[in-house]
Write a protein that holds these residues in place. Structure first.
Motif, PDB file in Angstrom:
ATOM      1  N   GLU A 163      93.858  13.948  38.887  1.00  0.00           N
ATOM      2  CA  GLU A 163      95.156  14.595  38.650  1.00  0.00           C
ATOM      3  C   GLU A 163      96.131  14.376  39.791  1.00  0.00           C
ATOM      4  O   GLU A 163      97.343  14.585  39.628  1.00  0.00           O
ATOM      5  CB  GLU A 163      94.964  16.093  38.426  1.00  0.00           C
ATOM      6  CG  GLU A 163      94.456  16.847  39.648  1.00  0.00           C
ATOM      7  CD  GLU A 163      94.160  18.298  39.363  1.00  0.00           C
ATOM      8  OE1 GLU A 163      92.988  18.639  39.110  1.00  0.00           O
ATOM      9  OE2 GLU A 163      95.100  19.106  39.411  1.00  0.00           O
ATOM     10  N   TRP A 164      95.641  13.965  40.973  1.00  0.00           N
ATOM     11  CA  TRP A 164      96.521  13.821  42.125  1.00  0.00           C
ATOM     12  C   TRP A 164      96.827  12.367  42.474  1.00  0.00           C
ATOM     13  O   TRP A 164      97.532  12.109  43.452  1.00  0.00           O
ATOM     14  CB  TRP A 164      95.878  14.470  43.358  1.00  0.00           C
ATOM     15  CG  TRP A 164      95.701  15.939  43.251  1.00  0.00           C
ATOM     16  CD1 TRP A 164      96.679  16.869  43.023  1.00  0.00           C
ATOM     17  CD2 TRP A 164      94.490  16.671  43.399  1.00  0.00           C
ATOM     18  NE1 TRP A 164      96.137  18.127  43.020  1.00  0.00           N
ATOM     19  CE2 TRP A 164      94.803  18.040  43.258  1.00  0.00           C
ATOM     20  CE3 TRP A 164      93.160  16.322  43.648  1.00  0.00           C
ATOM     21  CZ2 TRP A 164      93.835  19.040  43.340  1.00  0.00           C
ATOM     22  CZ3 TRP A 164      92.210  17.321  43.743  1.00  0.00           C
ATOM     23  CH2 TRP A 164      92.558  18.655  43.585  1.00  0.00           C
ATOM     24  N   ARG A 169      87.557  22.797  37.602  1.00  0.00           N
ATOM     25  CA  ARG A 169      86.596  22.121  38.474  1.00  0.00           C
ATOM     26  C   ARG A 169      86.838  22.447  39.943  1.00  0.00           C
ATOM     27  O   ARG A 169      85.950  22.259  40.774  1.00  0.00           O
ATOM     28  CB  ARG A 169      86.658  20.608  38.262  1.00  0.00           C
ATOM     29  CG  ARG A 169      85.953  20.190  36.987  1.00  0.00           C
ATOM     30  CD  ARG A 169      85.830  18.683  36.888  1.00  0.00           C
ATOM     31  NE  ARG A 169      84.853  18.362  35.866  1.00  0.00           N
ATOM     32  CZ  ARG A 169      83.579  18.095  36.107  1.00  0.00           C
ATOM     33  NH1 ARG A 169      83.119  18.089  37.330  1.00  0.00           N
ATOM     34  NH2 ARG A 169      82.742  17.835  35.125  1.00  0.00           N
ATOM     35  N   ILE A 170      88.048  22.870  40.265  1.00  0.00           N
ATOM     36  CA  ILE A 170      88.312  23.274  41.640  1.00  0.00           C
ATOM     37  C   ILE A 170      88.924  24.669  41.642  1.00  0.00           C
ATOM     38  O   ILE A 170      89.393  25.136  40.610  1.00  0.00           O
ATOM     39  CB  ILE A 170      89.273  22.308  42.370  1.00  0.00           C
ATOM     40  CG1 ILE A 170      90.626  22.264  41.654  1.00  0.00           C
ATOM     41  CG2 ILE A 170      88.680  20.923  42.475  1.00  0.00           C
ATOM     42  CD1 ILE A 170      91.706  21.588  42.465  1.00  0.00           C
ATOM     43  N   ALA A 228      93.844  19.654  47.401  1.00  0.00           N
ATOM     44  CA  ALA A 228      94.120  20.976  46.838  1.00  0.00           C
ATOM     45  C   ALA A 228      95.156  21.730  47.672  1.00  0.00           C
ATOM     46  O   ALA A 228      95.923  22.534  47.153  1.00  0.00           O
ATOM     47  CB  ALA A 228      92.827  21.793  46.752  1.00  0.00           C
ATOM     48  N   LEU A 268      88.938  16.763  49.049  1.00  0.00           N
ATOM     49  CA  LEU A 268      89.279  17.735  48.009  1.00  0.00           C
ATOM     50  C   LEU A 268      90.102  18.883  48.582  1.00  0.00           C
ATOM     51  O   LEU A 268      91.102  19.322  47.995  1.00  0.00           O
ATOM     52  CB  LEU A 268      87.987  18.272  47.397  1.00  0.00           C
ATOM     53  CG  LEU A 268      88.110  19.096  46.127  1.00  0.00           C
ATOM     54  CD1 LEU A 268      88.751  18.269  45.027  1.00  0.00           C
ATOM     55  CD2 LEU A 268      86.739  19.576  45.681  1.00  0.00           C
ATOM     56  N   PHE A 312      81.107  19.582  41.386  1.00  0.00           N
ATOM     57  CA  PHE A 312      82.524  19.965  41.309  1.00  0.00           C
ATOM     58  C   PHE A 312      82.797  20.851  40.089  1.00  0.00           C
ATOM     59  O   PHE A 312      83.725  20.611  39.308  1.00  0.00           O
ATOM     60  CB  PHE A 312      83.434  18.732  41.338  1.00  0.00           C
ATOM     61  CG  PHE A 312      83.335  18.009  42.644  1.00  0.00           C
ATOM     62  CD1 PHE A 312      82.611  16.835  42.745  1.00  0.00           C
ATOM     63  CD2 PHE A 312      83.907  18.542  43.787  1.00  0.00           C
ATOM     64  CE1 PHE A 312      82.478  16.184  43.962  1.00  0.00           C
ATOM     65  CE2 PHE A 312      83.772  17.899  45.015  1.00  0.00           C
ATOM     66  CZ  PHE A 312      83.059  16.716  45.091  1.00  0.00           C
ATOM     67  N   VAL A 351      87.290  13.570  40.262  1.00  0.00           N
ATOM     68  CA  VAL A 351      87.645  14.867  40.826  1.00  0.00           C
ATOM     69  C   VAL A 351      89.111  14.872  41.279  1.00  0.00           C
ATOM     70  O   VAL A 351      89.776  15.894  41.285  1.00  0.00           O
ATOM     71  CB  VAL A 351      86.719  15.170  42.030  1.00  0.00           C
ATOM     72  CG1 VAL A 351      87.024  16.521  42.625  1.00  0.00           C
ATOM     73  CG2 VAL A 351      85.264  15.084  41.598  1.00  0.00           C
TER      74      VAL A 351
END
Lengths: 326, 416
Positions: free
Chosen positions: B99-100, A74-75, B79, B75, A293, B96
């Protein structure tokens, strides 16, 4: 060549040489390089900073995008745990919506570029004539190009507004559209709206380059043609257009690439709507990257756009002929 | 040489003055789109002031990031391995960042259990709570009391048919007065609020069920109602949501449905008009429920150092206290998740009547995002709104439009 007046150094015998050896000369001597090799080395050293800049800001990001297009994450990441896959490309080419996106992109490029060329050509012919105030007229003709794209989009939103837009009112008087038409609600008029904004923004570029091209055509050719009885249309067909061939090819290539990647005008005016009627490749990539996304898919769309752009440039170079290549 | 010496001295002085301060002070970074929004901005600043008073030597750096680039900006930061210390997110986009984000159950388990039911939205696939809900809401209806009176409408409509009729009666195009403000221009989010509100308002259900069943009857009823509203001429065409809100604030729209944050916009109306812009529950709210959902939440990034981590949790606990939940309602003008129970009976109506409506709407809220598409809501929204727009605005055949919406949703569910 490295001589410093008034300074002497001593060799191992204590005797001063006639010329002090500079560090560069010493390096050259130690490396045992030929002159041409030394020149190549220095050329390389001069180019290195620029090369590093190009690599880090252009080549590497493109590599990251290409790499990302082969992953369904997604990223975008610098390293992937998942294996490479063609799923993003498969998804693009198997989706009906993608066909519409490609069609909208092609139509937008064709209409915006073609109409901008026609308008720019007309203006260049007019501005090539001698008349009082020509300088001011040339400056005014360039104004749309100077206006930022986002401002141009907002301006056109007002011009085509159903309630207060003068363009809307003008077109309604011709009977082409009913009064108080909401351009952004209908797919056709929304598309026409973004095309108008894009044409207005880009025609000055054609005006400039064609004007420069016109001035490079020798006047004697026109005079000779007049003497031979050639009319305006014949002079245009046989002298002006052939003389502008390479300039036209360059103009089409550049403006075509600009409209291919155009994002701001469409996003500000319609965000790709209504119902995808103005969704070009650029908008398609944006929506998938930053609204859905799905950056892997968006990267794939970006790669496809890059391939289209390279193809367009190659065709333009070919059509431009030897004059363009030089 | 003198210049170099002067520079060295200046540098040493600067270091001597700043480093000790920096070494003493802990700074928690708190970016937010609400840092410039009236109402919420004032609340956050007040909360931060109190937190800093309770924690000497700690400063919260509260700064704005515009909403339209907020998620993208966050984001990029996550990232890049540089998340903020206090993570403020639109709750719909939580996935989104999943995971973080650190599970919060261990630190806030007791609070989470007592929080509003919409808190369940913030649970990830592994059953961990990754965000603490700051606001859950139900949509509300704004009405212009003056326009209703002028049109001879004595009561606020409580059925959808009555709303349509009232909107038509209020409309006077020559004066630029519209019965209803609908956003019919824009991208993928065009009239998604209205679709949600009407579908639940008419049927009590979403178009898509939580387990992925496409409800054709709900889609048809919603489409037909919205089309009737648009065809009635009670709303100008081609307006974005922002323009709709402006129309309301200028007193040119009879009715408008939006989230409870519309209060902050209403407060920008002229003083002579403001008292006449009021809130009501949407039609059939008590019978069918009110479309609503999660708005925004706070989270803690994984890997935060222990000292900052403890401070961030303290900040969230302070937010959740009854005192600050009450202040959230009064200062921000929003239905705090702590509920109306922190006000004495009748107190809320006296202090701010519109808030009582917002609280009631939040209590009646039915989440308009089906669970099966919560991670792909923007795509789901497009899958439904585009076909519906074709029917409502461009007269496409309803049967074809229904099939298109159905296949869009099926393709989306298959994708994930």
């Amino acid at each position: 060549m490295g001589r410093k007046a008034g300074r002497r150094a001593h060799n191992s015998w204590g005797a001063a040489p006639l010329i002090e050896e500079s560090p560069v000369m010493k390096l050259r001597r130690q490396m045992g390089m030929s002159r041409s090799a030394r020149e190549r080395l220095f050329a390389l050293l001069f180019i290195l900073p620029a090369a590093f800049l190009v690599f880090s800001t252009v080549v590497y990001p493109i590599f990251v995008i290409i790499q990302g297009s082969f992953h369904t994450d997604r990223i975008l990441r610098l390293r992937y745990d998942s294996p490479m896959t063609l799923k993003n490309y498969e998804a693009f080419f198997s989706d009906i919506r993608s066909a519409r996106v490609l069609a909208v992109t092609a139509l937008y490029m064709a209409i915006a570029t073609g109409c901008a060329f026609l308008l720019g050509f007309i203006f260049s012919l007019l501005l090539n004539q001698r008349f009082r105030g020509r300088g001011i007229a040339r400056g005014l003709a360039l104004l749309p190009w100077v206006v930022p794209a986002s401002i141009a989009a907002l301006l056109w939103l007002m011009l085509i507004d159903a309630e207060i837009g003068p363009v809307n009112a003008l077109i309604a008087r011709t009977g082409l559209l009913p009064p108080r038409t909401s351009w952004l609600v209908d797919q056709t008029t929304a598309f026409a709206g973004v095309c108008l904004a894009s044409i207005w923004k880009t025609f000055p570029f054609f005006t400039i380059v064609l004007l420069a091209g016109l001035q490079a055509i020798p006047q004697e050719l026109y005079e000779a043609a007049e003497v031979d009885g050639a009319g305006w249309w014949a002079r245009l067909r046989h002298i002006t257009i052939p003389g502008l061939r390479s300039v036209i090819a360059v103009g089409f290539m550049l403006v075509g690439l600009w409209t291919l990647r155009d994002f701001t005008i469409i996003f500000v005016m319609t965000e790709g709507g209504p119902a995808g009627a103005t969704e070009t490749l650029g908008l398609h990539a944006y929506v998938h990257a930053f609204q859905f996304f799905r950056m892997g898919y968006a990267a794939a769309v970006g790669v496809i756009t890059l391939i289209v752009a390279i193809g367009l440039a190659a065709i333009s170079l070919r059509l431009g002929g030897k004059q363009f290549v030089g | 040489m003198l210049l170099v010496k002067c520079f060295a001295v200046a540098l040493a002085v600067w270091v001597a003055l700043t480093v000790p301060v920096a070494a003493r002070e802990i700074v928690l970074e708190f970016p937010s789109w609400q840092a410039t929004e009236p109402g919420t901005m004032d609340f956050w600043k007040a909360l931060i002031g109190e937190f800093e008073r309770l924690h000497p030597g700690v400063r919260i750096d509260f700064y704005p990031v515009p909403f339209d680039v907020y998620v993208r900006t966050m984001l990029t930061r996550f990232a890049g391995g540089n998340p903020p210390d206090i993570v403020h997110l639109p709750a719909r986009d939580l996935w989104v960042f999943a995971e973080w984000l650190e599970p919060m159950d261990e630190e806030l388990g007791d609070l989470i259990e007592k929080w509003i039911p919409l808190q369940r939205w913030c649970i990830d696939d592994a059953g961990n709570t990754i965000a603490f809900l700051v606001l859950g809401f139900g949509f509300v209806m704004v009405y212009n009391e003056l326009l209703l009176k002028e049109a001879g409408i004595e009561h606020v409509p409580t059925t959808w048919d009555a709303l349509l009729e009232a909107a038509v009666r209020i409309t006077d195009k020559d004066k630029g007065i519209w019965g209803y403000a609908i956003d019919t221009a824009g991208g993928t989010h065009t009239f998604d609020y209205l679709i949600a509100v009407v579908s639940i308002g008419l049927t009590g259900k979403n178009i898509l069920s939580d387990d992925g069943e496409f409800r054709e009857d709900v889609f048809r009823q919603t489409a037909e109602y919205i089309r009737a509203l648009v065809d009635s001429g009670a709303s100008p065409r081609g307006m974005s949501r922002l323009v709709c809100r402006e129309l309301v604030v200028e007193g040119k729209a009879g009715f408008y449905i939006d989230g409870p944050w519309i209060l902050a916009y209403l407060d920008m109306a002229k003083p002579e008009l403001r008292p006449h812009l009021k809130l009501a529950l949407v039609p059939a709210a008590k019978e069918m429920g009110v479309a609503g959902g999660v708005s925004n939440s706070l989270s803690v990034p994984k890997g935060l150092d222990s000292q900052k981590r403890a401070l961030v949790y303290d900040f969230i606990r302070l937010l959740a206290t009854p005192e600050w939940q009450r202040k959230y309602a009064l200062i921000a003008g929003l239905p705090a998740p702590g509920g109306p129970g922190m006000f004495a009976p009748g107190e809320l109506e006296e202090l701010r009547p519109e808030l009582a409506v917002s609280f009631e709407a939040a209590a009646l809220a039915v989440d308009f995002i089906p669970l099966c598409v919560k991670k792909v809501f923007p795509e789901y929204r497009r899958a439904i709104t585009e076909p519906m727009m074709d029917y409502v605005l461009r007269g496409a055949d309803l049967d074809l439009v229904v099939e298109r919406a159905r296949s869009n949703v099926a393709a989306l569910l298959k994708k994930d």
